[in-house]
Design a protein around this motif. Structure first.
Motif, short mmCIF file in Angstrom:
data_model
loop_
_atom_site.label_atom_id
_atom_site.label_comp_id
_atom_site.label_asym_id
_atom_site.label_seq_id
_atom_site.Cartn_x
_atom_site.Cartn_y
_atom_site.Cartn_z
N VAL A 163 0.81 -1.31 -0.11
CA VAL A 163 -0.11 -0.22 0.07
C VAL A 163 1.00 1.21 -0.20
CG1 VAL A 163 -1.68 1.21 1.23
CG2 VAL A 163 -1.91 -1.14 1.02
N LEU A 164 1.98 1.20 0.93
CA LEU A 164 2.73 2.35 0.82
C LEU A 164 3.54 2.61 -0.46
CD1 LEU A 164 4.56 4.34 2.61
CD2 LEU A 164 6.06 2.45 2.99
N VAL A 165 3.93 1.58 -1.10
CA VAL A 165 4.71 1.95 -2.30
C VAL A 165 3.67 2.13 -3.40
CG1 VAL A 165 5.94 0.75 -4.17
CG2 VAL A 165 6.37 0.25 -1.74
N SER A 166 2.42 1.74 -3.41
CA SER A 166 1.48 2.16 -4.40
C SER A 166 1.22 3.55 -4.41
CB SER A 166 0.37 1.19 -4.43
OG SER A 166 -0.46 1.58 -3.45
N LEU A 167 1.37 4.23 -3.32
CA LEU A 167 1.10 5.71 -3.20
C LEU A 167 2.21 6.68 -3.43
CD1 LEU A 167 -1.66 5.29 -0.22
CD2 LEU A 167 -1.94 5.76 -2.76
N LYS A 168 3.41 5.97 -3.86
CA LYS A 168 4.60 6.79 -3.91
C LYS A 168 4.75 7.58 -5.40
CE LYS A 168 6.31 6.54 -0.21
NZ LYS A 168 7.06 7.80 0.34
N PRO A 169 5.13 8.69 -5.53
CA PRO A 169 5.53 9.35 -6.84
C PRO A 169 6.39 8.46 -7.56
CG PRO A 169 6.42 10.66 -5.25
CD PRO A 169 5.77 9.61 -4.59
N THR A 191 6.32 12.76 1.65
CA THR A 191 5.94 13.07 0.26
C THR A 191 4.28 12.94 0.10
OG1 THR A 191 6.31 10.77 -0.21
CG2 THR A 191 7.85 12.05 -0.87
N PRO A 192 3.91 13.76 -0.87
CA PRO A 192 2.31 13.71 -0.82
C PRO A 192 1.92 12.32 -1.44
CG PRO A 192 3.30 14.99 -2.75
CD PRO A 192 4.39 14.63 -1.55
N LEU A 193 0.85 11.65 -0.85
CA LEU A 193 0.09 10.49 -1.27
C LEU A 193 -0.26 10.60 -2.80
CD1 LEU A 193 -1.22 9.05 1.82
CD2 LEU A 193 1.11 8.85 0.68
N GLU A 194 0.20 9.80 -3.80
CA GLU A 194 -0.18 9.77 -5.20
C GLU A 194 -1.29 8.93 -5.45
OE1 GLU A 194 1.48 11.46 -7.88
OE2 GLU A 194 2.72 12.66 -6.58
N TRP A 195 -2.70 9.36 -5.10
CA TRP A 195 -3.85 8.46 -5.27
C TRP A 195 -3.92 8.09 -6.90
CZ3 TRP A 195 -5.66 5.66 -1.42
CH2 TRP A 195 -5.39 6.45 -0.23
N ASP A 196 -3.41 9.32 -7.77
CA ASP A 196 -3.51 9.10 -9.13
C ASP A 196 -3.08 7.97 -9.54
OD1 ASP A 196 -4.55 10.68 -10.87
OD2 ASP A 196 -2.48 11.52 -11.57
N ASN A 197 -2.09 7.30 -8.88
CA ASN A 197 -1.56 6.09 -9.30
C ASN A 197 -2.29 5.03 -9.83
OD1 ASN A 197 1.28 7.30 -9.02
ND2 ASN A 197 1.65 6.01 -7.30
N MET A 247 3.04 -0.84 -10.45
CA MET A 247 2.76 -2.38 -10.46
C MET A 247 2.07 -2.85 -8.95
SD MET A 247 5.65 -4.31 -12.26
CE MET A 247 6.70 -4.98 -11.07
N MET A 248 2.43 -2.10 -8.16
CA MET A 248 1.88 -2.42 -6.78
C MET A 248 0.18 -1.93 -6.76
SD MET A 248 3.99 -3.99 -4.97
CE MET A 248 4.75 -4.83 -6.47
N ALA A 249 0.07 -0.73 -7.41
CA ALA A 249 -1.25 -0.39 -7.46
C ALA A 249 -2.35 -1.45 -8.06
CB ALA A 249 -1.51 0.90 -7.95
N ALA A 250 -1.73 -1.77 -9.32
CA ALA A 250 -2.46 -2.63 -9.92
C ALA A 250 -2.69 -3.93 -9.38
CB ALA A 250 -1.88 -2.71 -11.43
#
Lengths: 305, 277
Positions: free
Chosen positions: B27-33, B52-58, B244-247
């Motif tokens: 989860v942490l990695v999926s929100l990284k820029p 760093t701001p959380l990139e929900w966009d990912n 990749m982690m987000a997907a």
């Protein structure tokens, strides 16, 4: 009389889908696979009979032996180790009746229901030698030790190092033992409390109670998971296909990866079929051996009644 | 006594934490820029969670970079039709083995149990050739149709569960003039909800996560399933760990969701029918 006749017809009709499925999706392919194993077949032209040539070629094929070594290495370490972890986790969850023990049981189980492809991508990065989660724990510990002992230990390269790649995949397999643990948990809950009480009255300590009560009572499940675990481990494929493509070197070229490559990469369907049949015989032999050697240690409750 | 149980408790919680850490990290990695993610992520510094701001966009990016909606639709079709086929056929067959006397019932049941041990690799090549002559390669049919002919493990679970339902119910229904099929459909199935849920869940897991089947039978991207799409992601965007982690998390989500929905059924049916006799 009439009932049993109509039962006969109904039974046949009810089982019909299975009979068809058995013939089309199991028996016919088994027979054809046996036939293909004696042919040269590239799917584009029809199979050509070559006798035992596939088998004799296999026995001289270096990769064939490497893949067998890799698979046995993986199987004979990951299966017993996995059972050990699953039993320990099962007992820990079962013995602890406090709030939160069930949710910790849940956290053991969750990894086992995550898609293996997703888990593979995750572990690919956990194992990353420089930035991975695992080495981010190990490196500081080793640094401390190195300072202390004046040594120069370095963290393993995991999937980048041929001698660590198989242990890495075994470690990853331990993360997925939750499914087995649930089966053990169900069996553990089935053990009658009275047996423990009687054993305690007879002066048995916790270890003795585990050996003489718990172990025999859950032995049918242990036996079942041993057989199914061995068969599943022989077929290890996806992790190697997705994470390492059989490398580094050929250290994670498992049997079924090599089989798949022969069949669907090089289109040597006859050669792949010969490999499939050797695997089939191996599975039968190992299952038979397990039944013969450990079968008699399994205790069935209803037995002799 | 007291300290040893406390020790056990701590060990258990520690173990659970070890098993959950990869998920948290994911989860942490999926929100990284992007770009910074490789070097920056040290999960052990609390600053990671705040700096760093959380990139929900990912999540949106990872799902549109490849046609994941299409993969998802294909996977849904394969999974739902497969579950339907497996549950219907296996329960019918399981009923026959639990209740009806027909010639060869005993040996056939043993045959079912032994096909559970048959490695898929043995039938893989001939089935590929068979489906090729049907013209089914690069369609979803090879992944759906076989489900309608029963699966050994599901048949086994259904049979074991049906054996625990009293036979007097069948007899009473027979006296009221019900046919065998009516008994199965209107009396036995409604009583078998826990095992229905269990079989459906395992069927869901097997089909949603299936990789070997799609890998062999599907070739054009428009037919890919999520598992296959995720794997091909790895080849092409192997440095975009955050995407990749987000997907991966999105593909995982339904498995976790269905587990929590059906949880209370599974334990009871595993205990009841699981591995006895």
């Amino acid at each position: 009389m009439k009932r049993s006749q109509s039962d006969f017809i109904a039974g046949f009709l009810f089982a019909l889908p299975y009979l068809i499925g058995l013939c089309v999706f199991a028996l016919y392919p088994i027979a054809m696979s046996f036939y293909y194993s004696f042919t040269r077949y590239d799917i584009f032209s029809s199979p050509e009979w070559i006798g035992l040539a596939n088998y004799t070629e296999l026995f001289g094929d270096r990769f064939f032996w490497t893949s067998i070594y890799n698979t046995l290495y993986y199987t004979f370490i990951s299966v017993p180790l996995g059972m050990l972890v699953a039993v320990a986790a099962g007992i820990a969850v079962e013995c602890q009746k406090f709030r939160g023990s069930l949710s910790s049981g849940l956290s053991f189980f969750l990894p086992s229901i995550t898609p293996l492809v997703a888990a593979s991508l995750l572990w690919l990065w956990i194992f990353n030698a420089r930035f991975g989660l695992l080495n981010s724990v190990i490196t500081p510990v080793l640094d401390f030790l190195n300072d202390f002992l004046d040594s120069s230990l370095t963290a393993p390269g995991w999937l980048a190092d041929p001698s660590w790649s198989k242990p890495a995949l075994i470690l990853m397999s331990l993360w997925g033992v939750g499914g087995t643990m649930v089966l053990y948990l169900a069996a553990l809950q089935d053990v009658p409390q009275s047996l423990y009480e009687v054993a305690e009255l007879d002066g048995a300590g916790p270890f003795r109670r585990f050996l003489s009560v718990t172990l025999p009572m859950i032995s049918p499940v242990l036996f079942f998971t041993l057989v199914m675990g061995l068969i599943a481990a022989f077929q290890v494929f996806l992790q190697a296909y997705v994470m390492t493509a059989g490398g580094p070197g050929d250290s994670t070229t498992f049997y079924c990866l090599y089989l798949f490559n022969n069949g669907f990469l090089y289109f040597r369907l006859g050669y792949a079929s010969a490999m499939a049949w050797i695997l089939f015989l191996l599975v039968i032999a190992v299952t038979f051996l397990v039944f013969k050697t450990t079968g008699r240690y399994v205790y069935y409750e209803g037995e002799g009644a | 006594m007291k300290t040893s149980s406390l020790l056990q408790r701590v060990m258990l919680l520690l173990g659970a934490l070890v098993f959950m850490t990869p998920f948290l990290w994911m989860v942490l990695v999926s929100l990284k820029p992007s770009h910074s993610s490789l070097i920056d992520v040290n999960p052990w510094s609390p600053a990671q969670w705040t700096s760093t701001p959380l990139e929900w966009d990912n999540y949106a990016r990872s799902l549109t970079i490849r046609p994941f909606a299409l993969y998802g639709w294909n996977t849904t079709k394969v999974t739902l039709l497969g579950i339907l086929g497996e549950v219907l056929s296996s329960s019918l067959i399981g009923y026959a083995f639990a209740r009806l006397n027909f010639v060869g019932r005993g040996p056939l049941f043993i045959l079912i149990l032994s096909t559970m041990m048959l490695p898929a690799q043995v039938t893989m090549v001939p089935l590929f050739i068979l489906f090729r002559t049907f013209g089914w390669i690069d369609t979803l049919k090879p992944l759906i149709v076989p489900a309608f002919f029963g699966s050994p493990f599901a048949i086994f679970l259904f049979r074991q569960y049906f054996m625990t339902i009293p036979g007097s119910l069948d007899e009473a229904a027979t006296i009221d003039g019900a046919s065998r099929f009516q008994i199965y459909w209107r009396i036995i199935l409604p009583l078998a909800k826990p095992v229905l849920a269990t079989v459906a869940f395992f069927s869901f897991l097997g089909r949603w996560n299936d990789f070997m089947g799609p890998l062999i039978y599907l070739s054009s991207e428009s037919n890919f399933t999520l598992a296959l799409g995720l794997a091909s992601f790895q080849g092409q965007y192997s440095t975009d760990w955050n995407l990749m982690m987000a997907a991966s998390l999105v593909v995982m989500a339904p498995c976790l969701l269905f587990f929590f929905l059906g949880q209370r059924f599974f334990v009871s049916s595993i205990v009841l029918s699981g591995l006895r006799g």
